[in-house]
Design a protein around this motif. Structure first.
Motif, PDB file in Angstrom:
ATOM      1  N   VAL A 187     -45.248   6.383 -47.140  1.00 30.70           N
ATOM      2  CA  VAL A 187     -46.026   6.547 -48.373  1.00 30.70           C
ATOM      3  C   VAL A 187     -46.614   7.955 -48.445  1.00 30.70           C
ATOM      4  CG1 VAL A 187     -48.138   5.816 -49.569  1.00 30.70           C
ATOM      5  CG2 VAL A 187     -46.523   4.106 -48.719  1.00 30.70           C
ATOM      6  N   MET A 188     -47.059   8.463 -47.295  1.00 31.67           N
ATOM      7  CA  MET A 188     -47.643   9.798 -47.279  1.00 31.67           C
ATOM      8  C   MET A 188     -46.632  10.857 -47.709  1.00 31.67           C
ATOM      9  SD  MET A 188     -50.334   9.699 -44.049  1.00 31.67           S
ATOM     10  CE  MET A 188     -49.294  10.744 -43.140  1.00 31.67           C
TER      11      MET A 188
ATOM     12  N   SER B 282     -53.099  15.037 -43.568  1.00 34.87           N
ATOM     13  CA  SER B 282     -52.759  14.543 -42.233  1.00 34.87           C
ATOM     14  C   SER B 282     -52.578  15.682 -41.233  1.00 34.87           C
ATOM     15  CB  SER B 282     -51.485  13.694 -42.311  1.00 34.87           C
ATOM     16  OG  SER B 282     -51.262  13.030 -41.099  1.00 34.87           O
ATOM     17  N   ILE B 283     -51.873  16.717 -41.639  1.00 38.11           N
ATOM     18  CA  ILE B 283     -51.670  17.881 -40.765  1.00 38.11           C
ATOM     19  C   ILE B 283     -53.008  18.534 -40.434  1.00 38.11           C
ATOM     20  CG2 ILE B 283     -50.689  20.209 -40.669  1.00 38.11           C
ATOM     21  CD1 ILE B 283     -48.336  19.009 -42.377  1.00 38.11           C
TER      22      ILE B 283
ATOM     23  N   ILE C 197     -47.108  -1.035 -40.109  1.00 33.78           N
ATOM     24  CA  ILE C 197     -48.108  -0.429 -41.000  1.00 33.78           C
ATOM     25  C   ILE C 197     -48.112   1.091 -40.831  1.00 33.78           C
ATOM     26  CG2 ILE C 197     -50.574  -0.255 -41.513  1.00 33.78           C
ATOM     27  CD1 ILE C 197     -50.761  -3.250 -40.625  1.00 33.78           C
ATOM     28  N   TYR C 198     -48.042   1.553 -39.587  1.00 28.58           N
ATOM     29  CA  TYR C 198     -48.008   2.985 -39.284  1.00 28.58           C
ATOM     30  C   TYR C 198     -46.791   3.639 -39.955  1.00 28.58           C
ATOM     31  CZ  TYR C 198     -48.058   7.191 -36.289  1.00 28.58           C
ATOM     32  OH  TYR C 198     -48.088   8.475 -35.808  1.00 28.58           O
ATOM     33  N   SER C 199     -45.622   3.030 -39.778  1.00 20.70           N
ATOM     34  CA  SER C 199     -44.382   3.571 -40.333  1.00 20.70           C
ATOM     35  C   SER C 199     -44.392   3.554 -41.858  1.00 20.70           C
ATOM     36  CB  SER C 199     -43.183   2.769 -39.819  1.00 20.70           C
ATOM     37  OG  SER C 199     -43.144   2.801 -38.419  1.00 20.70           O
ATOM     38  N   SER C 200     -44.894   2.481 -42.428  1.00 23.38           N
ATOM     39  CA  SER C 200     -44.962   2.365 -43.888  1.00 23.38           C
ATOM     40  C   SER C 200     -45.951   3.371 -44.460  1.00 23.38           C
ATOM     41  CB  SER C 200     -45.370   0.950 -44.292  1.00 23.38           C
ATOM     42  OG  SER C 200     -44.417   0.026 -43.826  1.00 23.38           O
ATOM     43  N   THR C 201     -47.093   3.522 -43.802  1.00 18.24           N
ATOM     44  CA  THR C 201     -48.094   4.495 -44.253  1.00 18.24           C
ATOM     45  C   THR C 201     -47.527   5.906 -44.180  1.00 18.24           C
ATOM     46  OG1 THR C 201     -49.834   3.039 -43.444  1.00 18.24           O
ATOM     47  CG2 THR C 201     -50.462   5.305 -43.896  1.00 18.24           C
ATOM     48  N   TYR C 202     -46.795   6.189 -43.125  1.00 14.83           N
ATOM     49  CA  TYR C 202     -46.147   7.489 -42.966  1.00 14.83           C
ATOM     50  C   TYR C 202     -45.192   7.739 -44.130  1.00 14.83           C
ATOM     51  CZ  TYR C 202     -43.095  11.089 -41.036  1.00 14.83           C
ATOM     52  OH  TYR C 202     -42.360  12.227 -40.854  1.00 14.83           O
TER      53      TYR C 202
ATOM     54  N   GLN D 106     -55.557  13.203 -34.383  1.00 19.22           N
ATOM     55  CA  GLN D 106     -55.053  12.095 -35.181  1.00 19.22           C
ATOM     56  C   GLN D 106     -54.649  12.539 -36.575  1.00 19.22           C
ATOM     57  OE1 GLN D 106     -58.880  10.015 -34.394  1.00 19.22           O
ATOM     58  NE2 GLN D 106     -57.562   8.206 -34.510  1.00 19.22           N
ATOM     59  N   GLY D 107     -53.487  12.035 -37.034  1.00 16.93           N
ATOM     60  CA  GLY D 107     -53.097  12.213 -38.419  1.00 16.93           C
ATOM     61  C   GLY D 107     -53.827  11.201 -39.283  1.00 16.93           C
ATOM     62  N   LEU D 108     -53.608  11.270 -40.590  1.00 14.30           N
ATOM     63  CA  LEU D 108     -54.272  10.356 -41.514  1.00 14.30           C
ATOM     64  C   LEU D 108     -53.937   8.908 -41.184  1.00 14.30           C
ATOM     65  CD1 LEU D 108     -56.029   9.959 -44.010  1.00 14.30           C
ATOM     66  CD2 LEU D 108     -53.993  10.317 -45.420  1.00 14.30           C
TER      67      LEU D 108
END
Length: 144
Positions: A104-105, A115-116, A97-102, A126-128
């Motif tokens: 998508v971002m 996120s930055i 989920i983390y990798s997929s969200t990254y 924490q990032g988004l």
């Protein structure tokens, strides 16, 4: 186990934004190299599929590394580890989920800006995607 409190032990969080940027740069190079390997292996791939190949390699690389080691190569070089806010090591599903969200971002670039900003402004750095999953990055010196 709980994470070090940023107010009482700021040394665990002080250089995290810079280290996250360094880890990101290293992981970008690794992901590009893996993408090129995939491109060479599929000599006749259409230019249309290159972004999809990059996304697939990026998600697979991050998911495998985070699930197995709690860090990508870039994170390891920068002495970072990925943890839930309660101190637990995230599982493979959370890594996916983390990798997929990254990924998508990166397709909705304003989300990367958000996120930055969150990494620079929040106490746990924490990032988004970290906020969504209640995870963060720590120096490797943090207690297990």
């Amino acid at each position: 186990m709980t994470l070090p409190d940023p107010a009482l032990q700021p040394e665990f969080y002080t250089d995290v934004p810079l280290k996250r940027a360094g880890a990101w740069a290293i992981d970008l190079v690794v992901t590009l190299a893996l993408t090129l390997v995939g491109l060479v292996l599929t000599l006749f791939i259409s230019a249309f599929f290159l972004p999809l190949l990059f996304a697939a390699v990026s998600i697979a690389y991050r998911t495998i590394m985070l699930a197995r080691y709690g860090a990508t190569v870039g994170m390891m070089v920068m002495a970072l580890k990925w943890r839930h806010l309660n101190g637990r090591t995230p599982d493979a599903t959370t890594a996916l989920i983390y990798s997929s969200t990254y990924a998508v971002m990166w397709t909705v670039f304003p989300l990367q800006i958000v996120s930055i900003a969150l990494i620079l402004l929040t106490q746990y750095r924490q990032g988004l995607h970290d906020h969504l999953l209640s995870t963060t990055m720590l120096h490797n010196i943090a207690p297990e």
